[in-house]
Write a protein that holds these residues in place. Sequence first.
Motif, PDB file in Angstrom:
ATOM      1  N   TYR A  85       0.809  -1.224   0.000  1.00 47.62           N
ATOM      2  CA  TYR A  85       0.000   0.000   0.000  1.00 47.62           C
ATOM      3  C   TYR A  85       0.842   1.274   0.000  1.00 47.62           C
ATOM      4  O   TYR A  85       0.645   2.149  -0.858  1.00 47.62           O
ATOM      5  N   MET A  88       2.587   1.686  -3.343  1.00 48.11           N
ATOM      6  CA  MET A  88       1.714   2.147  -4.417  1.00 48.11           C
ATOM      7  C   MET A  88       1.410   3.637  -4.274  1.00 48.11           C
ATOM      8  O   MET A  88       1.301   4.364  -5.264  1.00 48.11           O
ATOM      9  N   ASP A  89       1.270   4.103  -3.038  1.00 50.96           N
ATOM     10  CA  ASP A  89       1.039   5.531  -2.814  1.00 50.96           C
ATOM     11  C   ASP A  89       2.178   6.361  -3.386  1.00 50.96           C
ATOM     12  O   ASP A  89       1.963   7.396  -4.023  1.00 50.96           O
ATOM     13  N   LEU A  92       2.271   6.055  -7.401  1.00 52.42           N
ATOM     14  CA  LEU A  92       1.202   6.762  -8.094  1.00 52.42           C
ATOM     15  C   LEU A  92       1.141   8.242  -7.726  1.00 52.42           C
ATOM     16  O   LEU A  92       0.354   8.995  -8.299  1.00 52.42           O
ATOM     17  N   SER A 150      -6.133   4.279  -5.291  1.00 57.57           N
ATOM     18  CA  SER A 150      -5.237   3.121  -5.248  1.00 57.57           C
ATOM     19  C   SER A 150      -5.687   2.126  -4.186  1.00 57.57           C
ATOM     20  O   SER A 150      -5.631   0.911  -4.395  1.00 57.57           O
TER      21      SER A 150
END
Length: 222
Positions: A85, A88-89, A92, A150
């Motif tokens: 998580y 991905m933060d 993106l 996301s």
Amino acid sequence: MADTVSGVTPRGPYISTVTSRALNLLMRAALLFTVGVFLALVLNLLQVQRNVTLFPPDVISSIFSSAWWVPPCCGTAAALIGLLYPCMDRRLGEPHNLKREWSNVMRCVAVFVGINHASAKVDFVNNVQLSLTLAALSVGLWWTFDRSRSGFGLGVVIATLATLATQLLVYNGVFQYTSPDFLYIRSWLPCIFFAGVITVGNIGRQLALYEYKVSQEKTHQD
């Protein structure tokens, strides 16, 4: 001295930084694994007590009436999700803008346990009503504690994969549901997986934020 003259940066600080990051990553993974194991034991106990899930007698091997492989699998999944998580933060460029405190994370965990408790112990008129209620609660959990695209996307993808894996396990007789209503499983199961992914993702984000704050404090001290 020769390295300084030739313009080569000493590798000592770089190696130390890489080692520190790797150690922090392993510590976060270990904490997430422990959280996953604990939640698996507690939540599976609720399901087994209400006869929602049934394991064959020969695989019952713990005081929580759970197959031995369930907690390690959930712990591993929690570690991967919790590390994915925050990664991905960053990839993106979508920072988590909601309130970032441990008290908020604990409330998210409490809501998730409540959703699982409702699936096991609250009597609904039919499975459709139960599934719709849990779906609304799961999306509400995401909206309250996450709200990132996301987070929602990863939650849907991972919940879908987890549901397919569960269907394969049930199909092969590893365990079973007492009243399956959707391809060998309960129709509300994806909602539980989705809420679990959002919860573990928030824990992973908070651990990453704590690590970042500690590293910043050390940098300012140096």
